[in-house]
Design a protein around this motif. Structure first.
Motif, PDB file in Angstrom:
ATOM      1  N   ARG A  75       0.838  -1.206   0.000  1.00  0.00           N
ATOM      2  CA  ARG A  75       0.000   0.000   0.000  1.00  0.00           C
ATOM      3  C   ARG A  75       0.874   1.257   0.000  1.00  0.00           C
ATOM      4  O   ARG A  75       0.569   2.242  -0.651  1.00  0.00           O
ATOM      5  CB  ARG A  75      -0.920   0.009   1.217  1.00  0.00           C
ATOM      6  CG  ARG A  75      -1.829  -1.206   1.320  1.00  0.00           C
ATOM      7  CD  ARG A  75      -3.028  -1.179   0.386  1.00  0.00           C
ATOM      8  NE  ARG A  75      -2.729  -1.171  -1.015  1.00  0.00           N
ATOM      9  CZ  ARG A  75      -2.365  -2.263  -1.721  1.00  0.00           C
ATOM     10  NH1 ARG A  75      -2.229  -3.410  -1.135  1.00  0.00           N
ATOM     11  NH2 ARG A  75      -2.146  -2.165  -3.023  1.00  0.00           N
ATOM     12  N   ALA A  76       1.967   1.229   0.761  1.00  0.00           N
ATOM     13  CA  ALA A  76       2.880   2.371   0.796  1.00  0.00           C
ATOM     14  C   ALA A  76       3.502   2.612  -0.572  1.00  0.00           C
ATOM     15  O   ALA A  76       3.583   3.753  -1.049  1.00  0.00           O
ATOM     16  CB  ALA A  76       3.965   2.153   1.846  1.00  0.00           C
ATOM     17  N   LEU A  77       3.910   1.539  -1.256  1.00  0.00           N
ATOM     18  CA  LEU A  77       4.519   1.683  -2.574  1.00  0.00           C
ATOM     19  C   LEU A  77       3.525   2.221  -3.591  1.00  0.00           C
ATOM     20  O   LEU A  77       3.892   2.933  -4.523  1.00  0.00           O
ATOM     21  CB  LEU A  77       5.062   0.331  -3.047  1.00  0.00           C
ATOM     22  CG  LEU A  77       6.298  -0.211  -2.326  1.00  0.00           C
ATOM     23  CD1 LEU A  77       6.642  -1.602  -2.857  1.00  0.00           C
ATOM     24  CD2 LEU A  77       7.487   0.730  -2.487  1.00  0.00           C
ATOM     25  N   ARG A  78       2.260   1.875  -3.422  1.00  0.00           N
ATOM     26  CA  ARG A  78       1.266   2.291  -4.407  1.00  0.00           C
ATOM     27  C   ARG A  78       0.876   3.755  -4.245  1.00  0.00           C
ATOM     28  O   ARG A  78       0.542   4.427  -5.226  1.00  0.00           O
ATOM     29  CB  ARG A  78       0.000   1.414  -4.303  1.00  0.00           C
ATOM     30  CG  ARG A  78      -0.957   1.594  -5.476  1.00  0.00           C
ATOM     31  CD  ARG A  78      -0.308   1.115  -6.750  1.00  0.00           C
ATOM     32  NE  ARG A  78      -1.086   1.417  -7.946  1.00  0.00           N
ATOM     33  CZ  ARG A  78      -0.871   2.464  -8.723  1.00  0.00           C
ATOM     34  NH1 ARG A  78       0.070   3.339  -8.403  1.00  0.00           N
ATOM     35  NH2 ARG A  78      -1.587   2.657  -9.802  1.00  0.00           N
ATOM     36  N   ILE A  79       0.901   4.265  -3.027  1.00  0.00           N
ATOM     37  CA  ILE A  79       0.420   5.625  -2.779  1.00  0.00           C
ATOM     38  C   ILE A  79       1.566   6.637  -2.702  1.00  0.00           C
ATOM     39  O   ILE A  79       1.551   7.665  -3.394  1.00  0.00           O
ATOM     40  CB  ILE A  79      -0.393   5.669  -1.471  1.00  0.00           C
ATOM     41  CG1 ILE A  79      -1.726   4.930  -1.637  1.00  0.00           C
ATOM     42  CG2 ILE A  79      -0.667   7.127  -1.058  1.00  0.00           C
ATOM     43  CD1 ILE A  79      -2.715   5.608  -2.559  1.00  0.00           C
ATOM     44  N   PRO A 120       8.555   1.611 -11.247  1.00  0.00           N
ATOM     45  CA  PRO A 120       9.798   1.195 -10.571  1.00  0.00           C
ATOM     46  C   PRO A 120       9.595   0.932  -9.082  1.00  0.00           C
ATOM     47  O   PRO A 120      10.206   0.004  -8.527  1.00  0.00           O
ATOM     48  CB  PRO A 120      10.739   2.378 -10.810  1.00  0.00           C
ATOM     49  CG  PRO A 120      10.242   3.001 -12.076  1.00  0.00           C
ATOM     50  CD  PRO A 120       8.755   2.851 -12.027  1.00  0.00           C
ATOM     51  N   ALA A 121       8.746   1.735  -8.428  1.00  0.00           N
ATOM     52  CA  ALA A 121       8.495   1.514  -6.999  1.00  0.00           C
ATOM     53  C   ALA A 121       7.806   0.172  -6.776  1.00  0.00           C
ATOM     54  O   ALA A 121       8.136  -0.569  -5.839  1.00  0.00           O
ATOM     55  CB  ALA A 121       7.645   2.650  -6.433  1.00  0.00           C
ATOM     56  N   LEU A 122       6.839  -0.171  -7.638  1.00  0.00           N
ATOM     57  CA  LEU A 122       6.107  -1.422  -7.470  1.00  0.00           C
ATOM     58  C   LEU A 122       6.976  -2.646  -7.727  1.00  0.00           C
ATOM     59  O   LEU A 122       6.618  -3.748  -7.303  1.00  0.00           O
ATOM     60  CB  LEU A 122       4.888  -1.437  -8.398  1.00  0.00           C
ATOM     61  CG  LEU A 122       3.761  -0.464  -8.016  1.00  0.00           C
ATOM     62  CD1 LEU A 122       2.686  -0.444  -9.084  1.00  0.00           C
ATOM     63  CD2 LEU A 122       3.170  -0.845  -6.660  1.00  0.00           C
ATOM     64  N   ARG A 123       8.102  -2.461  -8.410  1.00  0.00           N
ATOM     65  CA  ARG A 123       9.013  -3.590  -8.585  1.00  0.00           C
ATOM     66  C   ARG A 123       9.636  -4.023  -7.255  1.00  0.00           C
ATOM     67  O   ARG A 123      10.188  -5.115  -7.149  1.00  0.00           O
ATOM     68  CB  ARG A 123      10.128  -3.221  -9.572  1.00  0.00           C
ATOM     69  CG  ARG A 123       9.653  -3.019 -11.001  1.00  0.00           C
ATOM     70  CD  ARG A 123      10.817  -3.040 -11.975  1.00  0.00           C
ATOM     71  NE  ARG A 123      10.396  -2.700 -13.324  1.00  0.00           N
ATOM     72  CZ  ARG A 123      10.630  -1.536 -13.927  1.00  0.00           C
ATOM     73  NH1 ARG A 123      11.313  -0.594 -13.280  1.00  0.00           N
ATOM     74  NH2 ARG A 123      10.213  -1.312 -15.152  1.00  0.00           N
ATOM     75  N   LEU A 124       9.530  -3.162  -6.263  1.00  0.00           N
ATOM     76  CA  LEU A 124      10.076  -3.482  -4.945  1.00  0.00           C
ATOM     77  C   LEU A 124       9.078  -4.205  -4.052  1.00  0.00           C
ATOM     78  O   LEU A 124       9.366  -4.452  -2.879  1.00  0.00           O
ATOM     79  CB  LEU A 124      10.527  -2.188  -4.241  1.00  0.00           C
ATOM     80  CG  LEU A 124      11.601  -1.367  -4.950  1.00  0.00           C
ATOM     81  CD1 LEU A 124      11.821  -0.053  -4.201  1.00  0.00           C
ATOM     82  CD2 LEU A 124      12.904  -2.147  -5.052  1.00  0.00           C
TER      83      LEU A 124
END
Length: 417
Positions: free
Chosen positions: A92-96, A372-376
């Motif tokens: 959720r943190a990566l998505r927002i 790129p963030a969601l790849r994490l």
């Protein structure tokens, strides 16, 4: 009666559980999210460019935002049930946050200084003013839209004149509601409600539905909202205050989406129920009464469309989801265009320019920041390894414990807001 008529009639009344109709990526949630984002942009085009609502009856922006919450409730609950709590919160943190942070930096370090300098020829008084850039970033960094403007930037746009203050990105106000819903789902997952006591979520939905019905009755009878829907909740840490009525409305959509996921094996999907829900939603929307009991039909209509729209639309948003970028950048783009006087191009021209520049920013946001963030999302901190001199009894315990259990596959869905 012709055979094709009988077949159409049987298909219309035939039902299938939502759990069977919804399978992995074979859905149109991405397409619906993009439609809801564009609906918000369309509604804001009128109010930002011309200081008037798009329509006096239908709250088009509210309709789009409520749709976001309906989709999020379904997908986020699904994610929470399939992930550990740390993994769920990490997703959720990566998505927002990464997309939001870059958007805020773009507003505070690019848009606001450019407008301020163009108006005054210097940047004095912009940074450390009580409502300056530094405080704007600090106040809004975690998702709560606690400072709407930066000094007097965009104060002289049509929307600025309407509200009599600086507002740079009014769309961000709903993120605090969405984050609150995320945290509520996390709490329900921790205490085991989502897995073992799902009827409590259904009971909560019934209670909130009753409150919305009561509020609708009071509004129609006396024209005023009851005390329990007036005012705000909070302020909450980092998020600020939440309007009670909007928390009930958006929260209900999220809650019904959660109930639909928890009871997907029992929720019937049929063309007849889908058509009836669409008719009811259209009728209540035109009557100006959507944000009451009709929200229940609205959620069903969203789920029905998600699994019944043509397969061609399933591809929209599956690989590249631009809906979040469209949502968070469109308002500041519209304010900038209005400040430049480009609303004079007329409603269609102004809307077209908005979509062009918003689309560019959404494209960059997805490919350079969000994706790129969601790849994490599968990243796991490395734990300290045992040293070779570990006691013999500890090594024996490790052997006795058997092989490490297989990791449960993570939910691939990333439902937003």
């Amino acid at each position: 009666m012709p055979s094709y008529v009988r077949q159409a009639g049987r298909r219309a009344v035939a039902t299938v559980p939502l759990s069977n109709a919804y399978t992995g990526r074979a859905n149109s949630f991405g397409f619906l999210r993009l439609c809801f984002a564009v609906a918000v942009v369309l509604a804001h085009t009128a109010v930002i460019g011309y200081a008037r609502p798009l329509t006096e009856v239908v709250d088009v922006a509210g309709l789009g935002v409520a749709g976001f919450f309906g989709i999020s409730g379904f997908l986020i609950t699904r994610s929470a049930r399939r992930s550990s709590l740390p993994r769920y919160l990490w997703h959720r943190a990566l998505r927002i946050w990464p997309g939001l942070w870059v958007c805020l930096l773009f507003i505070g370090l690019v848009v606001a200084p450019a407008v301020w300098y163009a108006d005054r020829g210097h940047l004095d008084g912009l940074w450390r003013h009580p409502s300056g850039v530094i405080n704007f970033l600090q106040a809004n960094w975690w998702g709560g839209y606690r400072q709407q403007g930066i000094v007097s930037v965009f104060r002289d746009t049509p929307y600025g004149e309407l509200v009599r203050r600086s507002v740079l990105d009014g769309s961000l106000w709903t993120l605090s509601y969405e984050i609150t819903c995320y945290l509520i789902v996390a709490a329900l997952a921790v205490v085991g409600v989502l897995r073992r006591v799902r009827w409590l979520v259904l009971a909560a939905g019934v209670v909130v539905f009753g409150l919305l019905c009561w509020n609708q009755y009071a509004m129609l009878r006396s024209g005023g909202a009851p005390v329990w829907t007036s005012g705000s909740l909070g302020p909450l840490p980092l998020l600020g205050g939440l309007s009670k009525i909007w928390f009930l409305r958006f929260g209900f959509m999220f809650l019904v989406g959660a109930v639909a996921e928890l009871y997907s094996d029992k929720l019937p999907i049929s063309d007849l129920l889908g058509a009836l829900s669409l008719v009811l939603v259209g009728w209540q929307t035109l009557e100006g009464h959507l944000f009451g009991p009709a929200l229940l039909a609205y959620e069903y209509a969203i789920l029905y469309l998600a699994v019944r729209l043509p397969r061609l639309l399933h591809r929209v948003g599956q690989t590249n989801d631009y809906s979040y970028g469209v949502y968070i950048y469109s308002f500041v783009v519209q304010q900038t265009l209005a400040w430049l006087g480009l609303a004079a191009w007329g409603f269609v021209g102004y809307f077209a320019l908005t979509m062009v520049f918003t689309g560019i920013l959404a494209f960059l946001s997805w490919h350079l920041v969000e994706k790129p963030a969601l790849r994490l999302k599968d990243w796991t901190p490395r734990l300290p390894r045992r040293t070779a001199t570990a006691p013999a009894d500890a090594r024996a315990e490790d052997r006795a414990a058997g092989p490490e259990p297989a990791r449960v596959p993570l939910d691939a869905t990333t439902g937003r807001g």
